[in-house]
Design a protein around this motif. Structure first.
Motif, mmCIF file in Angstrom:
data_model
loop_
_atom_site.group_PDB
_atom_site.id
_atom_site.type_symbol
_atom_site.label_atom_id
_atom_site.label_comp_id
_atom_site.label_asym_id
_atom_site.label_seq_id
_atom_site.Cartn_x
_atom_site.Cartn_y
_atom_site.Cartn_z
ATOM 1 N N SER A 7 0.846 -1.195 0.000
ATOM 2 C CA SER A 7 0.000 0.000 0.000
ATOM 3 C C SER A 7 0.884 1.249 0.000
ATOM 4 C CB SER A 7 -0.889 0.005 1.244
ATOM 5 O OG SER A 7 -0.095 0.232 2.397
ATOM 6 N N TRP A 8 0.254 2.385 -0.320
ATOM 7 C CA TRP A 8 0.970 3.654 -0.262
ATOM 8 C C TRP A 8 1.477 3.901 1.159
ATOM 9 C CZ3 TRP A 8 3.285 6.545 -3.562
ATOM 10 C CH2 TRP A 8 3.700 7.816 -3.203
ATOM 11 N N GLN A 9 0.693 3.504 2.158
ATOM 12 C CA GLN A 9 1.104 3.673 3.551
ATOM 13 C C GLN A 9 2.349 2.848 3.857
ATOM 14 O OE1 GLN A 9 -2.125 3.026 2.639
ATOM 15 N NE2 GLN A 9 -2.900 5.093 2.978
ATOM 16 N N ASP A 10 2.475 1.656 3.271
ATOM 17 C CA ASP A 10 3.687 0.849 3.444
ATOM 18 C C ASP A 10 4.898 1.591 2.886
ATOM 19 O OD1 ASP A 10 2.333 -1.322 4.613
ATOM 20 O OD2 ASP A 10 2.010 -2.283 2.663
ATOM 21 N N PHE A 110 18.277 14.928 1.955
ATOM 22 C CA PHE A 110 17.031 15.128 1.207
ATOM 23 C C PHE A 110 16.323 13.774 1.064
ATOM 24 C CE2 PHE A 110 17.331 19.262 -1.454
ATOM 25 C CZ PHE A 110 17.501 19.999 -0.306
ATOM 26 N N ARG A 111 14.998 13.818 1.107
ATOM 27 C CA ARG A 111 14.169 12.618 1.033
ATOM 28 C C ARG A 111 13.947 12.160 -0.406
ATOM 29 N NH1 ARG A 111 11.037 11.690 5.869
ATOM 30 N NH2 ARG A 111 11.297 13.459 7.251
ATOM 31 N N VAL A 112 13.804 10.840 -0.552
ATOM 32 C CA VAL A 112 13.401 10.248 -1.825
ATOM 33 C C VAL A 112 11.923 9.947 -1.722
ATOM 34 C CG1 VAL A 112 13.677 8.259 -3.347
ATOM 35 C CG2 VAL A 112 15.672 9.223 -2.168
ATOM 36 N N GLY A 113 11.172 10.250 -2.751
ATOM 37 C CA GLY A 113 9.754 9.975 -2.694
ATOM 38 C C GLY A 113 9.134 9.929 -4.068
#
Length: 113
Positions: A7-10, A110-113
Motif C-alpha cells: 500500500s501507499w502507507q507501506d 534530502f528525502r526520496v519519494g
C-alpha cells in the motif's frame, strides 16, 4: 518475479535519503568482500554502513560520492561492525551491485519519494 503489492502507507514508512560518503575502509571481518562506509546525511548526522560493492567500486571512487540509503531500519550487526543504514543499489546478473545515485548534486539528507 515481482514482489507482492504494497500500500501507499507501506511505502511511506520507508525513509530514503541522500547522503555523501565521507570515509571508506576495507572490511576484512565480513563474510563477503565489503567496505565499511561512513555517510553524511546532513541534519540526520553521519551513519555507518557495510556494502558488498568491491567488484565495481574502488575506495577512492566512493569518497565524496552521493548515494541513496534507507535510514530508518534498525541497526544490524555484521561481524564486528554495526550497520546503521542500507545503501540502495541494483543487482546485476553476476550479483554485482550498482549504487543508486542522484544524477545531479543534492543536499545531504534530502528525502526520496
Amino acid at each position: 518475479m515481482i514482489k507482492p503489492e504494497i500500500s501507499w502507507q507501506d511505502f511511506e514508512k520507508i525513509d530514503m535519503r541522500s547522503g555523501t560518503v565521507i570515509s571508506v575502509s576495507d572490511f576484512p571481518a565480513a563474510r563477503n568482500p565489503s567496505y565499511q562506509l561512513e555517510i553524511d546525511f546532513g541534519e540526520l548526522g553521519v551513519k555507518k554502513s557495510s556494502a558488498q560493492i568491491t567488484e565495481l567500486y574502488q575506495k577512492e571512487d566512493l569518497l565524496g560520492a552521493q548515494i541513496v540509503a534507507v535510514v530508518n531500519f534498525p541497526k544490524k550487526q555484521i561481524a564486528n561492525f554495526m550497520s546503521e543504514c542500507l545503501i540502495l543499489g541494483i543487482y546485476g546478473n553476476d550479483k554485482d551491485i550498482t549504487l543508486l545515485t542522484p544524477n545531479l548534486p543534492v543536499e545531504n539528507g534530502f528525502r526520496v519519494g
